[in-house]
Every structure is written in structure tokens, then in C-alpha cells.
Motif scaffolding. Structure first.
Motif, mmCIF file in Angstrom:
data_model
loop_
_atom_site.group_PDB
_atom_site.id
_atom_site.type_symbol
_atom_site.label_atom_id
_atom_site.label_comp_id
_atom_site.label_asym_id
_atom_site.label_seq_id
_atom_site.Cartn_x
_atom_site.Cartn_y
_atom_site.Cartn_z
ATOM 1 N N PRO A 106 0.805 -1.224 0.000
ATOM 2 C CA PRO A 106 0.000 0.000 0.000
ATOM 3 C C PRO A 106 0.839 1.275 0.000
ATOM 4 O O PRO A 106 0.460 2.263 -0.628
ATOM 5 N N THR A 107 1.968 1.278 0.728
ATOM 6 C CA THR A 107 2.921 2.402 0.693
ATOM 7 C C THR A 107 4.312 1.799 0.880
ATOM 8 O O THR A 107 4.441 0.597 1.137
ATOM 9 N N ASP A 108 5.355 2.611 0.798
ATOM 10 C CA ASP A 108 6.724 2.093 0.893
ATOM 11 C C ASP A 108 7.293 2.128 2.304
ATOM 12 O O ASP A 108 8.428 1.695 2.515
ATOM 13 N N PHE A 109 6.553 2.671 3.276
ATOM 14 C CA PHE A 109 7.113 2.842 4.620
ATOM 15 C C PHE A 109 6.151 2.319 5.683
ATOM 16 O O PHE A 109 4.927 2.361 5.499
ATOM 17 N N VAL A 110 6.745 1.856 6.782
ATOM 18 C CA VAL A 110 5.953 1.294 7.869
ATOM 19 C C VAL A 110 6.439 1.893 9.183
ATOM 20 O O VAL A 110 7.643 2.064 9.400
ATOM 21 N N LEU A 111 5.471 2.200 10.041
ATOM 22 C CA LEU A 111 5.758 2.603 11.406
ATOM 23 C C LEU A 111 5.196 1.495 12.302
ATOM 24 O O LEU A 111 4.013 1.166 12.208
ATOM 25 N N ALA A 112 6.071 0.892 13.109
ATOM 26 C CA ALA A 112 5.630 -0.138 14.055
ATOM 27 C C ALA A 112 5.282 0.550 15.370
ATOM 28 O O ALA A 112 6.015 1.432 15.831
ATOM 29 N N HIS A 113 4.151 0.167 15.971
ATOM 30 C CA HIS A 113 3.693 0.736 17.237
ATOM 31 C C HIS A 113 3.627 -0.350 18.297
ATOM 32 O O HIS A 113 3.242 -1.473 18.004
ATOM 33 N N SER A 114 3.960 0.026 19.531
ATOM 34 C CA SER A 114 4.023 -0.945 20.619
ATOM 35 C C SER A 114 3.083 -0.587 21.753
ATOM 36 O O SER A 114 2.640 0.563 21.867
ATOM 37 N N TYR A 115 2.827 -1.575 22.628
ATOM 38 C CA TYR A 115 1.942 -1.364 23.780
ATOM 39 C C TYR A 115 2.507 -0.371 24.791
ATOM 40 O O TYR A 115 1.767 0.167 25.599
ATOM 41 N N VAL A 122 10.462 1.617 9.577
ATOM 42 C CA VAL A 122 11.251 0.720 8.730
ATOM 43 C C VAL A 122 10.682 0.798 7.314
ATOM 44 O O VAL A 122 9.457 0.735 7.144
ATOM 45 N N PRO A 123 11.535 0.925 6.288
ATOM 46 C CA PRO A 123 11.014 0.845 4.929
ATOM 47 C C PRO A 123 10.393 -0.535 4.686
ATOM 48 O O PRO A 123 10.906 -1.544 5.180
ATOM 49 N N LEU A 124 9.315 -0.572 3.922
ATOM 50 C CA LEU A 124 8.631 -1.854 3.689
ATOM 51 C C LEU A 124 9.587 -2.904 3.122
ATOM 52 O O LEU A 124 9.528 -4.075 3.515
ATOM 53 N N ALA A 125 10.476 -2.504 2.213
ATOM 54 C CA ALA A 125 11.391 -3.473 1.584
ATOM 55 C C ALA A 125 12.214 -4.225 2.633
ATOM 56 O O ALA A 125 12.595 -5.379 2.425
ATOM 57 N N ASP A 126 12.483 -3.576 3.766
ATOM 58 C CA ASP A 126 13.265 -4.205 4.838
ATOM 59 C C ASP A 126 12.445 -5.146 5.704
ATOM 60 O O ASP A 126 12.986 -5.801 6.611
ATOM 61 N N LEU A 127 11.141 -5.205 5.446
ATOM 62 C CA LEU A 127 10.282 -6.110 6.217
ATOM 63 C C LEU A 127 9.873 -7.331 5.399
ATOM 64 O O LEU A 127 9.260 -8.250 5.935
#
Ligand SMILES: Nc1nc2c(c(=O)[nH]1)N[C@H]1C(S)=C(S)[C@@H](COP(=O)(O)O)O[C@H]1N2
Ligand SMILES: [Mo]
Length: 201
Positions: A106-115, A122-127
Motif C-alpha cells: 500500500p505504501t513504501d514505509f511502515v511505522l511499528a507501534h508498541s503497547y 522501517v522501509p517496507l522493503a526491509d520487512l
């Protein structure tokens, strides 16, 4: 050309080429947490994939555990300078999570969120391509609470602050948005082999 040492699994005698610059080996497993350790009961645990503000899919613990599992053995590198070799994890690869959510890229970047309100980008390609997972087990056992249990992100080819403990959501973003440590002077990408520790490295 840097030798990254993907070979030699199980032959821990040969550690040459596996320790990034400025790092030293540890045998123990240090705990690094910015704030209090959250207590997430399995009955309350949820994992969400969002595109921007919009939740696309939410799994509870049993739904998430029904996804395909993968085992990996990886070296991990903390920006505080310790590295640990041959750590064994089991969890759900990010591509398997996205497939279950019916998402491609859907996009090239991801933000991971925690409790614990931690976040990291992290860029999507790295996941993708087997590079990252939401880990559920470490060394064959459920991940202990201090190491991020019930579930943590594992992105072992980047500095370990990218491996968000107590992960609760992956959010697709249109831009590469800085997370908790990235807003506090740490590198936006964090490649240990290029020693990308701080913002301007
Ligand atoms: N949610 C959350 N994830 C986190 C952190 C944190 O404070 N909160 N610390 C990060 C840092 S700086 C590191 S080095 C690793 C440490 O993981 P460990 O405690 O299992 O060694 O978790 C990362 N993930
Ligand atoms: Mo860290």
C-alpha cells in the motif's frame, strides 16, 4: 565488499565477518527498554495492520497464532554496541501477515507501534523477503515479558532498536516517519554494517 557471514550457521567457531564495526560479542541477552515494561495479557492482545489512520485487519492471539510460522536463526546488533550471534526465533513473516490482510504494497514505509507507546520506522522493503517477522518465540520458548512478549517485531539486519518489543500494530505511511529513537537522535535507517547509529552518521 563486506562479508556479512550468512554462512556457517551452527559452526559458531567461525565468527569472522559477523561482527559489525564498533560492536562486541555477548553471550547473555541484555534487556533494553526505554520505559516501564507493559503487561499484555493474551486475552487482551491484539495486532492491527493499518494503512494511514485506517485499520485494515485486526487479529486476536489465537487468530494470529493460526498464521503460518517460520523459524529463523539470526545475529542481532544493539546500537549500545553488543552483538549476539545465532539467536533463534519463531514467528510470522511480515509477508504472511500482509497476505492474510489482503495487502500487497500500500505504501513504501511502515511505522511499528508498541503497547508501551514506543514506535520505530522501517522501509517496507526491509520487512519483506523473509527479512522480518512478528516473533512469538525465542530459543523455542514464548518470548519473556522483558524481551517483548507476547510478541515483538524482529528486523535483525538493522540495529536492534528497530525490533519493537510488545508490538501492537504496523502502520503503512506515505513518508518515512521517524519513531521514538529516530526522533531522539538515532539514525532514520540504522544499518549496523554502515554504522548508522546517530542521525548524521
Ligand atoms: N516497545 C519497545 N521496543 C523496544 C524498546 C523499547 O523500549 N520499547 N527498546 C529497543 C531497543 S533500544 C533495543 S536495543 C531492543 C532491546 O531488546 P531486548 O531488551 O530484548 O534486548 O528493543 C528495542 N525495542
Ligand atoms: Mo538499543
Amino acid at each position: 565488499m563486506v562479508t556479512r557471514g550468512f554462512t556457517g550457521r551452527g559452526s559458531s567457531g567461525d565468527q569472522s565477518g559477523r561482527i559489525p564495526p564498533g560492536q562486541h560479542l555477548v553471550e547473555n541477552f541484555p534487556v533494553l527498554t526505554a520505559g516501564p515494561t507493559p503487561n499484555v495479557e493474551l486475552a487482551d492482545w491484539k495486532f492491527t495492520v493499518k494503512v494511514g489512520p485506517k485499520p485494515v485487519k485486526v487479529w486476536n492471539w489465537s487468530e494470529f497464532n493460526a498464521l503460518p510460522k517460520t523459524k529463523v536463526t539470526k545475529d542481532i546488533h544493539c546500537v549500545t554496541s553488543w552483538s549476539k550471534l545465532d539467536t533463534i526465533w519463531e514467528g510470522v513473516l511480515i509477508e504472511d501477515i500482509l497476505a492474510d490482510a489482503g495487502l500487497d504494497r500500500p505504501t513504501d514505509f511502515v511505522l511499528a507501534h508498541s503497547y508501551d507507546d514506543y514506535s520505530t520506522n522501517v522501509p517496507l522493503a526491509d520487512l519483506l523477503s523473509g527479512k522480518a517477522m512478528v516473533a512469538l518465540k525465542f530459543a523455542g520458548q514464548p518470548i519473556t515479558r522483558d524481551h517483548g512478549g507476547p510478541a515483538r517485531l524482529l528486523v535483525p539486519h538493522l540495529y536492534f532498536w528497530k525490533s519493537a518489543k510488545w508490538v501492537k500494530a504496523l502502520q503503512f505511511t506515505t513518508r518515512d516517519e521517524a519513531g521514538f529513537w529516530e526522533l531522539r537522535g538515532y539514525h532514520i535507517y540504522g544499518d549496523p554494517w554502515r554504522e548508522q547509529r546517530y542521525t548524521d552518521d
